[in-house]
Write a protein that holds these residues in place. Structure first.
Motif, PDB file in Angstrom:
ATOM      1  N   TYR A  22       0.869  -1.183   0.000  1.00 30.09           N
ATOM      2  CA  TYR A  22       0.000   0.000   0.000  1.00 30.09           C
ATOM      3  C   TYR A  22       0.904   1.232   0.000  1.00 30.09           C
ATOM      4  O   TYR A  22       1.726   1.390   0.905  1.00 30.09           O
ATOM      5  CB  TYR A  22      -0.926  -0.035   1.216  1.00 30.09           C
ATOM      6  CG  TYR A  22      -1.906  -1.179   1.110  1.00 30.09           C
ATOM      7  CD1 TYR A  22      -3.183  -0.957   0.617  1.00 30.09           C
ATOM      8  CD2 TYR A  22      -1.538  -2.484   1.440  1.00 30.09           C
ATOM      9  CE1 TYR A  22      -4.080  -2.006   0.481  1.00 30.09           C
ATOM     10  CE2 TYR A  22      -2.424  -3.534   1.297  1.00 30.09           C
ATOM     11  CZ  TYR A  22      -3.686  -3.286   0.814  1.00 30.09           C
ATOM     12  OH  TYR A  22      -4.571  -4.326   0.651  1.00 30.09           O
ATOM     13  N   CYS A  23       0.739   2.056  -0.997  1.00 30.74           N
ATOM     14  CA  CYS A  23       1.671   3.157  -1.224  1.00 30.74           C
ATOM     15  C   CYS A  23       1.012   4.520  -1.058  1.00 30.74           C
ATOM     16  O   CYS A  23      -0.176   4.696  -1.339  1.00 30.74           O
ATOM     17  CB  CYS A  23       2.245   3.077  -2.639  1.00 30.74           C
ATOM     18  SG  CYS A  23       3.091   1.521  -2.995  1.00 30.74           S
ATOM     19  N   HIS A  24       1.829   5.456  -0.614  1.00 27.21           N
ATOM     20  CA  HIS A  24       1.457   6.866  -0.541  1.00 27.21           C
ATOM     21  C   HIS A  24       2.620   7.611  -1.173  1.00 27.21           C
ATOM     22  O   HIS A  24       3.766   7.442  -0.754  1.00 27.21           O
ATOM     23  CB  HIS A  24       1.271   7.297   0.909  1.00 27.21           C
ATOM     24  CG  HIS A  24       0.793   8.694   1.063  1.00 27.21           C
ATOM     25  ND1 HIS A  24      -0.356   8.996   1.738  1.00 27.21           N
ATOM     26  CD2 HIS A  24       1.290   9.871   0.633  1.00 27.21           C
ATOM     27  CE1 HIS A  24      -0.542  10.313   1.716  1.00 27.21           C
ATOM     28  NE2 HIS A  24       0.459  10.859   1.054  1.00 27.21           N
ATOM     29  N   HIS A  34       1.363  -2.824   8.223  1.00 23.80           N
ATOM     30  CA  HIS A  34       2.147  -1.691   8.708  1.00 23.80           C
ATOM     31  C   HIS A  34       1.403  -0.361   8.618  1.00 23.80           C
ATOM     32  O   HIS A  34       1.949   0.681   8.986  1.00 23.80           O
ATOM     33  CB  HIS A  34       3.460  -1.579   7.931  1.00 23.80           C
ATOM     34  CG  HIS A  34       4.431  -2.658   8.244  1.00 23.80           C
ATOM     35  ND1 HIS A  34       4.637  -3.740   7.411  1.00 23.80           N
ATOM     36  CD2 HIS A  34       5.236  -2.859   9.319  1.00 23.80           C
ATOM     37  CE1 HIS A  34       5.528  -4.535   7.936  1.00 23.80           C
ATOM     38  NE2 HIS A  34       5.911  -4.035   9.100  1.00 23.80           N
ATOM     39  N   LEU A  35       0.181  -0.391   8.125  1.00 26.98           N
ATOM     40  CA  LEU A  35      -0.602   0.844   8.012  1.00 26.98           C
ATOM     41  C   LEU A  35      -1.227   1.180   9.358  1.00 26.98           C
ATOM     42  O   LEU A  35      -2.257   0.644   9.736  1.00 26.98           O
ATOM     43  CB  LEU A  35      -1.696   0.707   6.946  1.00 26.98           C
ATOM     44  CG  LEU A  35      -1.226   0.647   5.508  1.00 26.98           C
ATOM     45  CD1 LEU A  35      -2.414   0.461   4.576  1.00 26.98           C
ATOM     46  CD2 LEU A  35      -0.457   1.902   5.142  1.00 26.98           C
ATOM     47  N   GLU A  81       0.469   6.845   8.957  1.00 25.98           N
ATOM     48  CA  GLU A  81      -0.262   7.814   8.139  1.00 25.98           C
ATOM     49  C   GLU A  81       0.163   9.243   8.477  1.00 25.98           C
ATOM     50  O   GLU A  81       0.309  10.072   7.580  1.00 25.98           O
ATOM     51  CB  GLU A  81      -1.775   7.653   8.341  1.00 25.98           C
ATOM     52  CG  GLU A  81      -2.357   6.432   7.655  1.00 25.98           C
ATOM     53  CD  GLU A  81      -2.172   6.453   6.142  1.00 25.98           C
ATOM     54  OE1 GLU A  81      -2.321   7.534   5.515  1.00 25.98           O
ATOM     55  OE2 GLU A  81      -1.870   5.393   5.583  1.00 25.98           O
ATOM     56  N   ASN A  82       0.362   9.531   9.761  1.00 22.49           N
ATOM     57  CA  ASN A  82       0.826  10.854  10.167  1.00 22.49           C
ATOM     58  C   ASN A  82       2.222  11.138   9.615  1.00 22.49           C
ATOM     59  O   ASN A  82       2.502  12.247   9.153  1.00 22.49           O
ATOM     60  CB  ASN A  82       0.818  10.997  11.691  1.00 22.49           C
ATOM     61  CG  ASN A  82      -0.580  11.078  12.250  1.00 22.49           C
ATOM     62  OD1 ASN A  82      -1.531  11.430  11.557  1.00 22.49           O
ATOM     63  ND2 ASN A  82      -0.716  10.731  13.523  1.00 22.49           N
ATOM     64  N   GLN A  83       3.118  10.137   9.669  1.00 25.55           N
ATOM     65  CA  GLN A  83       4.459  10.300   9.117  1.00 25.55           C
ATOM     66  C   GLN A  83       4.397  10.589   7.620  1.00 25.55           C
ATOM     67  O   GLN A  83       5.111  11.457   7.110  1.00 25.55           O
ATOM     68  CB  GLN A  83       5.300   9.044   9.350  1.00 25.55           C
ATOM     69  CG  GLN A  83       5.687   8.812  10.780  1.00 25.55           C
ATOM     70  CD  GLN A  83       6.350   7.446  10.972  1.00 25.55           C
ATOM     71  OE1 GLN A  83       6.344   6.593  10.084  1.00 25.55           O
ATOM     72  NE2 GLN A  83       6.910   7.248  12.160  1.00 25.55           N
ATOM     73  N   ALA A 105       5.617  14.087   5.826  1.00 27.36           N
ATOM     74  CA  ALA A 105       6.630  14.083   4.763  1.00 27.36           C
ATOM     75  C   ALA A 105       6.117  14.817   3.527  1.00 27.36           C
ATOM     76  O   ALA A 105       6.855  15.571   2.891  1.00 27.36           O
ATOM     77  CB  ALA A 105       7.020  12.649   4.413  1.00 27.36           C
ATOM     78  N   CYS A 106       4.856  14.631   3.203  1.00 28.34           N
ATOM     79  CA  CYS A 106       4.266  15.327   2.055  1.00 28.34           C
ATOM     80  C   CYS A 106       4.167  16.823   2.316  1.00 28.34           C
ATOM     81  O   CYS A 106       4.427  17.635   1.428  1.00 28.34           O
ATOM     82  CB  CYS A 106       2.888  14.764   1.732  1.00 28.34           C
ATOM     83  SG  CYS A 106       2.961  13.119   0.999  1.00 28.34           S
TER      84      CYS A 106
END
Length: 162
Positions: free
Chosen positions: A100-102, A126-127, A132-134, A138-139
């Motif tokens: 699962y990618c972001h 690992h989700l 998700e906050n990390q 980063a974005c």
């Protein structure tokens, strides 16, 4: 020309412009997906290559002359080795692993080459909320405008000795 004809021309012209924008977004999304999957395959060194499986969401926004693109998507393991990977010829492994990618991209001045990017692909287990906050932090950092250094001539000419 009557009012109805003018209205018709305005609608046709605006829909043509909207179609061009959709084509551009689609082109950017495809480019970003290719870059993200290639990055994953090169940096995580899987034995078998992964390829794009499904896009969950895609958002883009303009920031000055830059385009910010965020993607959530999955990649799935293929039957091709990483060294011989051709995304058009490789089929998914029936029981292949899924990640699962972001990914976030900042295409500067609407150039398609060398975007600033952040890519994170993990197994579903690992989700977590923390992950998700990390990812979002980063974005957010990627989206910030670059800080320009300001040099004040003579301000720091001498170093203080301790």
């Amino acid at each position: 020309m009557n009012l109805l004809d003018i209205l018709f021309l305005v609608v046709v012209a605006s829909s043509a412009t909207a179609d061009q924008n959709l084509d551009t977004v689609s082109e950017l999304q495809n480019k970003a997906l290719d870059i993200a999957v290639e990055y994953f395959n090169q940096h995580h060194l899987p034995r078998f290559a992964f390829k794009h499986h499904q896009t969950e969401s895609a958002t883009n926004e303009m920031s000055g002359s830059d385009t910010i693109l965020q993607l959530r998507f999955t990649v799935k393991q293929t039957m091709c080795r990483r060294e011989n990977f051709n995304k058009n010829k490789c089929k998914f492994m029936p029981l292949g692993r899924k990640r699962y990618c972001h990914a976030c991209f900042k295409f500067e001045h609407n150039r398609l080459d060398v975007p600033l990017k952040y890519v994170d692909c993990v197994p579903e287990s690992h989700l977590t909320k923390e992950r998700e906050n990390q990812r979002q932090n980063a974005c957010n950092i990627l989206m910030m405008p670059p800080v320009e250094e300001v040099h004040h001539i003579g301000s720091y000419s001498f170093m203080r000795s301790s």
